[in-house]
Design an enzyme around this catalytic site. Sequence first.
Site, PDB file in Angstrom:
ATOM      1  N   PHE A  86       0.882  -1.166   0.000  1.00 14.08           N
ATOM      2  CA  PHE A  86       0.000   0.000   0.000  1.00 14.08           C
ATOM      3  C   PHE A  86       0.924   1.221   0.000  1.00 14.08           C
ATOM      4  O   PHE A  86       1.878   1.276   0.766  1.00 14.08           O
ATOM      5  CB  PHE A  86      -0.867  -0.034   1.265  1.00 14.08           C
ATOM      6  N   ASP A 115       2.128  -5.116   8.447  1.00 12.72           N
ATOM      7  CA  ASP A 115       0.974  -4.228   8.338  1.00 12.72           C
ATOM      8  C   ASP A 115      -0.267  -5.112   8.194  1.00 12.72           C
ATOM      9  O   ASP A 115      -0.419  -5.829   7.203  1.00 12.72           O
ATOM     10  CB  ASP A 115       1.133  -3.302   7.124  1.00 12.72           C
ATOM     11  N   TYR A 138     -10.570   0.796  10.809  1.00 12.90           N
ATOM     12  CA  TYR A 138     -11.800   1.223  10.129  1.00 12.90           C
ATOM     13  C   TYR A 138     -12.186   0.286   8.989  1.00 12.90           C
ATOM     14  O   TYR A 138     -13.180   0.500   8.316  1.00 12.90           O
ATOM     15  CB  TYR A 138     -11.695   2.672   9.629  1.00 12.90           C
ATOM     16  N   LYS A 139     -11.385  -0.753   8.755  1.00 15.43           N
ATOM     17  CA  LYS A 139     -11.734  -1.724   7.713  1.00 15.43           C
ATOM     18  C   LYS A 139     -12.525  -2.860   8.373  1.00 15.43           C
ATOM     19  O   LYS A 139     -13.652  -2.646   8.783  1.00 15.43           O
ATOM     20  CB  LYS A 139     -10.462  -2.173   6.992  1.00 15.43           C
ATOM     21  N   ARG A 161     -12.642  -4.642  -6.735  1.00 15.06           N
ATOM     22  CA  ARG A 161     -12.411  -5.278  -5.429  1.00 15.06           C
ATOM     23  C   ARG A 161     -13.739  -5.507  -4.718  1.00 15.06           C
ATOM     24  O   ARG A 161     -14.584  -4.613  -4.654  1.00 15.06           O
ATOM     25  CB  ARG A 161     -11.568  -4.380  -4.516  1.00 15.06           C
TER      26      ARG A 161
END
Length: 397
Positions: free
Chosen positions: A127, A196, A221-222, A371
């Site tokens: 990322f 991560d 928050y995912k 996705r």
Amino acid sequence: MSDLTSEAAARDAADELRAKRAEFVLDDGTVYLDGNSLGALPRAVPARLADVVEREWGRLRIRSWDESAWWTAPERVGDRIGRLVGAAPGQVVAGDSTSVNVFKAVVAAVRCAADGRDEVLVDAATFPTDGYIAESAARMTGCRIRAVPAADLADAAGPRTAVVLVNHVDYRTGRLHDLPGTTAAVRAAGARVVWDLCHSAGALPVELDAHGVDFAVGCTYKYLNGGPGAPAFLYVRWDLQPRFDSPLPGWNSHADPFGMTAAYRPADGAVRGRVGTPEILSLLALDAALDVWDGVDLAAVRAKSLDLTDFFLRCVAAYAPGAVTPVTPAAHGERGSQVSLRTASGEGRGLMAELVRRGVVGDVRPPDILRFGFAPLYVGFADAERAARVLGEVVGA
Ligand SMILES: *Cc1c(COP(=O)(O)O)cnc(C)c1O
């Protein structure tokens, strides 16, 4: 009913996590497959947040730092996240963003490396923020940085390597990387590893302690449903904590923060990872959001996630043959909790916009990757079937 719709209904009826969906704010008109970007809202959060604002802030005001236990919330919430990532209490602190925690972890890892180790290895498909931050951290600490495909990091770590920064699940392809093997190899090479966990925390069991991981970061928050911009987390393994030399030694990480002394003296334990005043509103929203995990077995979450993604892939093959190619690995050991599909047309944004218009919410990683995130606590098999069917309609298969 087609075979796939009846199969979906049967699987939903047999799903042991099925009741969890009612704990979230969702509407039946939408199939929400973007929980890997922003998790859905747990029902308990608005009332808890209103109480924090109206009573704890509004009426108790400054007293809440003690009486509402605001001051210790970063460690308390950290321990709750710890249970979900296989960390015993006292090693995880919640606060700041993932980007900031990547910075703390990478610099601290370099600072505890042996002399002569001046190389930072970073997952080549990372990322972007991790790569940007690692590059700056390397520059600041006099290291050089090298990008290596995640699968090759275990072999690439050598006598010059100080730290390896790697994403547990590739955000683009949904590929799950080998945490036990890579960690063991990096440690055997005398280097430190920073994982991560943004796309694995809350999506699958992560056994940080069991595999001897050095440092880990992740967002909430995912799959952890903490809300937009919810505080991230930092894991520092207990035996590394005394050597954790934070590059951001704010007063919240001081052994005696209210002593207000000019000289810095770090606190012991996970507290050392704190920086400034905690983001109480979002931290306590996250705290309430984490209630949905009480009593949830991560092994059951993983089993459902794999069943869901397998089933979605079968539905896609049936409803949209030739229109898309999965880039997410078929092997269970290499799959996170999302399915990424490359479009045959090479176009992504327009297709996804049409899917969203028809009530199927995923997202796009340009130019051509669609996705679909499967959050096992609230996504069901009928959702997977409907998403694939609508995809088939949109691509005109
Ligand atoms: C989502 C994500 C981030 C986000 O970082 P922020 O600082 O919260 O914006 C970082 N790394 C990975 C791997 C991610 O998936």
